[in-house]
Each structure stands twice: as structure tokens, then as C-alpha cells.
Design an enzyme around this catalytic site. Structure first.
Site, mmCIF file in Angstrom:
data_model
loop_
_atom_site.group_PDB
_atom_site.id
_atom_site.type_symbol
_atom_site.label_atom_id
_atom_site.label_comp_id
_atom_site.label_asym_id
_atom_site.label_seq_id
_atom_site.Cartn_x
_atom_site.Cartn_y
_atom_site.Cartn_z
ATOM 1 N N TYR A 45 3.110 9.711 -0.182
ATOM 2 C CA TYR A 45 4.144 9.087 0.658
ATOM 3 C C TYR A 45 5.550 9.310 0.074
ATOM 4 O O TYR A 45 6.545 9.106 0.769
ATOM 5 C CB TYR A 45 3.925 7.574 0.818
ATOM 6 C CG TYR A 45 2.612 7.152 1.440
ATOM 7 C CD1 TYR A 45 1.760 8.063 2.048
ATOM 8 C CD2 TYR A 45 2.222 5.815 1.416
ATOM 9 C CE1 TYR A 45 0.557 7.648 2.595
ATOM 10 C CE2 TYR A 45 1.023 5.398 1.966
ATOM 11 C CZ TYR A 45 0.188 6.321 2.547
ATOM 12 O OH TYR A 45 -1.001 5.890 3.079
ATOM 13 N N HIS B 137 -7.388 9.847 -2.003
ATOM 14 C CA HIS B 137 -6.771 9.730 -0.674
ATOM 15 C C HIS B 137 -7.621 10.362 0.445
ATOM 16 O O HIS B 137 -7.753 9.808 1.532
ATOM 17 C CB HIS B 137 -5.387 10.393 -0.716
ATOM 18 C CG HIS B 137 -4.421 9.865 0.284
ATOM 19 N ND1 HIS B 137 -3.078 9.794 0.061
ATOM 20 C CD2 HIS B 137 -4.612 9.392 1.533
ATOM 21 C CE1 HIS B 137 -2.478 9.286 1.126
ATOM 22 N NE2 HIS B 137 -3.379 9.038 2.042
ATOM 23 N N ASP C 130 0.849 -1.195 0.000
ATOM 24 C CA ASP C 130 0.000 0.000 0.000
ATOM 25 C C ASP C 130 0.887 1.248 0.000
ATOM 26 O O ASP C 130 1.727 1.415 0.880
ATOM 27 C CB ASP C 130 -0.885 -0.005 1.250
ATOM 28 C CG ASP C 130 -1.960 1.047 1.160
ATOM 29 O OD1 ASP C 130 -3.019 0.746 0.571
ATOM 30 O OD2 ASP C 130 -1.738 2.172 1.652
ATOM 31 N N LYS D 41 6.466 -10.370 10.107
ATOM 32 C CA LYS D 41 6.037 -11.777 10.053
ATOM 33 C C LYS D 41 4.838 -11.998 10.958
ATOM 34 O O LYS D 41 3.857 -12.637 10.578
ATOM 35 C CB LYS D 41 7.179 -12.679 10.561
ATOM 36 C CG LYS D 41 8.148 -13.079 9.526
ATOM 37 C CD LYS D 41 9.016 -14.203 10.122
ATOM 38 C CE LYS D 41 10.332 -14.243 9.370
ATOM 39 N NZ LYS D 41 11.421 -14.841 10.106
ATOM 40 N N LYS E 137 -2.629 6.084 -4.272
ATOM 41 C CA LYS E 137 -3.720 7.040 -4.029
ATOM 42 C C LYS E 137 -3.368 8.403 -4.601
ATOM 43 O O LYS E 137 -2.195 8.784 -4.605
ATOM 44 C CB LYS E 137 -3.963 7.198 -2.520
ATOM 45 C CG LYS E 137 -3.967 5.879 -1.777
ATOM 46 C CD LYS E 137 -4.225 6.023 -0.286
ATOM 47 C CE LYS E 137 -3.921 4.725 0.425
ATOM 48 N NZ LYS E 137 -2.511 4.537 0.791
ATOM 49 N N SER F 42 -10.684 6.793 0.065
ATOM 50 C CA SER F 42 -10.069 6.625 1.370
ATOM 51 C C SER F 42 -10.535 7.790 2.227
ATOM 52 O O SER F 42 -10.599 8.932 1.741
ATOM 53 C CB SER F 42 -8.543 6.631 1.206
ATOM 54 O OG SER F 42 -7.913 6.427 2.438
ATOM 55 N N PRO G 138 -4.288 -0.070 11.710
ATOM 56 C CA PRO G 138 -5.060 -1.091 12.444
ATOM 57 C C PRO G 138 -4.544 -1.322 13.856
ATOM 58 O O PRO G 138 -5.267 -1.868 14.688
ATOM 59 C CB PRO G 138 -4.890 -2.345 11.575
ATOM 60 C CG PRO G 138 -3.601 -2.129 10.846
ATOM 61 C CD PRO G 138 -3.535 -0.658 10.570
ATOM 62 N N LEU G 139 -3.298 -0.891 14.108
ATOM 63 C CA LEU G 139 -2.747 -1.019 15.468
ATOM 64 C C LEU G 139 -2.900 0.298 16.214
ATOM 65 O O LEU G 139 -2.340 0.479 17.299
ATOM 66 C CB LEU G 139 -1.265 -1.414 15.397
ATOM 67 C CG LEU G 139 -0.965 -2.684 14.595
ATOM 68 C CD1 LEU G 139 0.536 -2.871 14.410
ATOM 69 C CD2 LEU G 139 -1.567 -3.909 15.290
ATOM 70 N N ASN H 252 2.636 -9.960 11.976
ATOM 71 C CA ASN H 252 1.405 -9.311 11.511
ATOM 72 C C ASN H 252 0.738 -10.071 10.360
ATOM 73 O O ASN H 252 -0.455 -9.902 10.116
ATOM 74 C CB ASN H 252 1.698 -7.863 11.099
ATOM 75 C CG ASN H 252 2.161 -7.024 12.280
ATOM 76 O OD1 ASN H 252 2.069 -7.459 13.425
ATOM 77 N ND2 ASN H 252 2.663 -5.834 12.011
ATOM 78 N N TRP I 164 -6.665 1.428 7.781
ATOM 79 C CA TRP I 164 -5.315 1.973 7.981
ATOM 80 C C TRP I 164 -5.105 2.197 9.477
ATOM 81 O O TRP I 164 -6.069 2.330 10.225
ATOM 82 C CB TRP I 164 -5.027 3.209 7.136
ATOM 83 C CG TRP I 164 -5.777 4.509 7.291
ATOM 84 C CD1 TRP I 164 -6.751 4.974 6.439
ATOM 85 C CD2 TRP I 164 -5.570 5.572 8.255
ATOM 86 N NE1 TRP I 164 -7.165 6.225 6.828
ATOM 87 C CE2 TRP I 164 -6.453 6.625 7.938
ATOM 88 C CE3 TRP I 164 -4.721 5.739 9.361
ATOM 89 C CZ2 TRP I 164 -6.537 7.812 8.688
ATOM 90 C CZ3 TRP I 164 -4.804 6.915 10.102
ATOM 91 C CH2 TRP I 164 -5.689 7.932 9.758
ATOM 92 N N ARG J 68 8.274 -8.313 13.378
ATOM 93 C CA ARG J 68 6.910 -7.755 13.453
ATOM 94 C C ARG J 68 6.162 -7.942 12.149
ATOM 95 O O ARG J 68 4.964 -8.214 12.147
ATOM 96 C CB ARG J 68 6.989 -6.266 13.773
ATOM 97 C CG ARG J 68 7.441 -6.009 15.184
ATOM 98 C CD ARG J 68 7.654 -4.544 15.381
ATOM 99 N NE ARG J 68 7.935 -4.268 16.773
ATOM 100 C CZ ARG J 68 8.142 -3.053 17.246
ATOM 101 N NH1 ARG J 68 8.090 -2.012 16.439
ATOM 102 N NH2 ARG J 68 8.376 -2.875 18.508
#
Ligand code: A2P
Length: 278
Positions: A48, A106, A43, A242, A73, A143, A193-194, A244, A191, A240
Site C-alpha cells: 500500500y 498478502h 490494516d 463512525k 502484509k 490473505s 466488506p462493502l 462503520n 476485505w 462514514r
């Protein structure tokens, strides 16, 4: 469960790699590592400024293009016919590909008080529909659009958005928007998600991690996927990354999903579509 299906039948991986800011610290290497550990959805966004780095990795990496799912985006200052075409061509050139798997608007507006935001969105969307019809994009979406951004748009478009990528995580589930998306056949995608790591130390999450024998991050991601929402976590370290991806060997029970769905608001980023992104 490792894929979700968009309204046009295109498969989208349940876990993708979110590249926002990840290349700033780790450069191209983090993208290579994400591919090495098995991510196939990358993504990115014009904003970015890392598409060229991603493109360099993809050009070297021995993998068929069809195995990848690449999403980018267009930034809201480019929501015009020329703006979208320029931005899209820039993304394709930098990413060194001749099509995108998904392309999103976006944010609905740049300035919070822009009276023309809907006209701009519709002009941009019309161009995106054309690119979709030409096969240059496999799925188009938005988005950070809420129901009051989508409703006036849906009446006027010939192709409906297939996805809406939003801030979604435990403590910020935007249930009203999720209900609207479901009613309209638009797949939500999460987006942060943590919650940008703000939720990782929460004792309620730690309790469930103990119960299911996994990490706190895995609880947060598994929850969203069980709620029917694909996720794009960011991680700069290979362990991390892996972890996730590895969220399919356990299933949370309905009461735990309900408990997590009902946690009062916490961890919100402070970003909101109606505030603009100026
Ligand atoms: P880092 O980038 O140092 O690996 P979000 O995707 O919600 O924005 O969250 C990203 C944040 O969560 C980053 O700070 C990232 O740290 C951290 N993070 C990602 N995966 C994990 C994990 N499995 N365990 C702990 N922290 C993680």
C-alpha cells in the site's frame, strides 16, 4: 462481539480500518481521523506504500501502543528468507514500532503459473514463525489463500495460520473456503466488506436498512460480524468511519442472515488468488 479471538488467544477487533488507497486521497489526516473516531485496528500492507504515513501519525498520537492492533502484509515477490526479513524490517521502521500485532502473506503467488509458489510460501512462513517465536509478531496468517493453497501448507508448518484475510461480502461469501477455515481453526477476515461500494445501492440491502433503522453499509458490516467474520472497511470521510464502527446496537434475525448469505453472486472484485497479482 466487539472482538474476536484468534487460535492463539490474541484478541482482534471486529471492525478495523482498511487503509488501502485511503491515504492516497486524504493523506495522513484520514488515519488521524480513524483513530479519533475510535478505530484501534489499522490494516496496511507493504504494497500500500502508506506505512510511513501511518507511522508518522502513530508517533504523534497520544495512545499506548498496546491499545492498537496493527496488521501489515508481505507482497508475494518477497516470499524468500531475505525478502520477508527485509520487508518486515521495512514495515517496522516505517510504522515506527518494534512489533506487529498481525503479519500476513498478502497473496499466495505473484505469477499465476509459478510452479514454485508453495516452496516460496513455506520459506516465507518459516521466517514468520521465527519472528512470531521471538515476539516480534503477535499473530501470523495469510490473505487470499483458498483451501487448495492452505491444505498443502498446513501439513508442513509447525505454527498454523491464525487468520485468512479474504474478499468477503454479501454476494461473495466463499462458503466452501469459510467451511475449510472453520474446520481448521483459522479465523476469516473480510476485505472489501462493502464490496467496494458496489452493494451499497442494492434494494435488498436498502429494505433491511429500513427494517433495522440503520444505513446500508451498517447492514453489510453487521451481517459479516454476525457470521463470525471481522471486517476492515475503508472510508475516507469521518461520518462514514463512525457509521462503520457503530454496528453493535442492533442484531439481525437468523432469517435475514440466511437471506443475505444466499444472495446469488454479485459485486466480486475480479481479483482471484489463482490469477496471480502480476
Ligand atoms: P469513501 O472512501 O469515499 O468514503 P470496501 O471497504 O468494501 O472496499 O468499500 C469502500 C468503499 O465504500 C469506498 O468507496 C467508500 O467510500 C465507501 N464507503 C465506506 N463506508 C461507507 C458508508 N458508511 N456509506 C457509504 N459508503 C461507504
Amino acid at each position: 462481539m466487539n472482538d474476536f479471538i484468534l487460535s492463539n488467544g490474541i484478541r482482534i477487533p471486529a471492525v478495523g480500518y482498511g487503509s488501502y488507497l485511503s491515504t492516497a486521497g486524504g493523506g495522513k489526516q484520514v488515519i488521524r481521523e480513524a483513530l479519533d473516531v475510535g478505530y484501534r485496528y489499522i490494516d496496511t500492507a507493504r504494497m500500500y506504500k502508506n506505512e510511513a504515513e501511518i507511522g508518522e501519525v502513530l508517533a504523534d498520537y497520544k495512545i499506548d501502543r498496546e491499545e492498537l492492533f496493527i496488521c501489515s502484509k508481505v507482497w508475494p515477490t518477497d516470499l524468500s528468507r531475505e525478502g520477508v526479513l527485509r520487508s518486515f524490517e521495512g514495515s517496522l521502521n516505517d510504522l515506527r514500532t518494534d512489533y506487529l500485532d498481525m503479519y500476513l502473506i498478502h497473496w499466495p503467488k505473484f505469477r499465476k503459473d509459478d510452479p514454485n509458489w508453495l516452496d516460496n510460501v513455506l520459506e516465507a512462513w518459516n521466517v514468520m514463525e521465527g519472528l512470531y517465536d521471538q515476539g516480534k509478531i503477535r499473530a501470523i496468517g495469510v490473505s487470499n489463500f483458498l483451501p487448495h493453497h492452505l491444505r498443502p501448507m498446513l501439513d508442513k508448518v509447525s505454527i498454523r495460520p491464525m487468520a485468512d484475510q479474504l474478499e468477503l461480502h454479501v454476494g461473495f461469501m466463499q462458503e466452501y473456503t469459510l467451511g475449510f477455515l472453520k474446520d481448521n481453526g483459522i479465523l476469516p477476515q473480510a476485505w472489501s466488506p462493502l464490496g467496494r461500494a458496489r452493494l451499497l445501492g442494492d434494494e435488498r440491502i436498502s429494505y433491511l436498512a429500513g427494517k433495522y433503522g440503520c444505513s446500508n453499509a451498517q447492514i453489510l458490516l453487521r451481517f459479516l460480524v454476525q457470521r463470525g467474520i471481522p471486517v476492515i472497511p475503508k472510508a475516507s470521510n469521518i461520518e462514514r468511519m463512525k457509521q462503520n464502527l457503530d454496528i453493535f446496537s442492533f442484531e439481525m434475525d437468523d432469517d435475514d442472515i440466511s437471506f443475505l448469505s444466499c444472495i446469488p453472486e454479485c459485486g466480486w472484485s475480479g481479483e482471484a488468488p489463482d490469477l496471480g497479482v502480476e
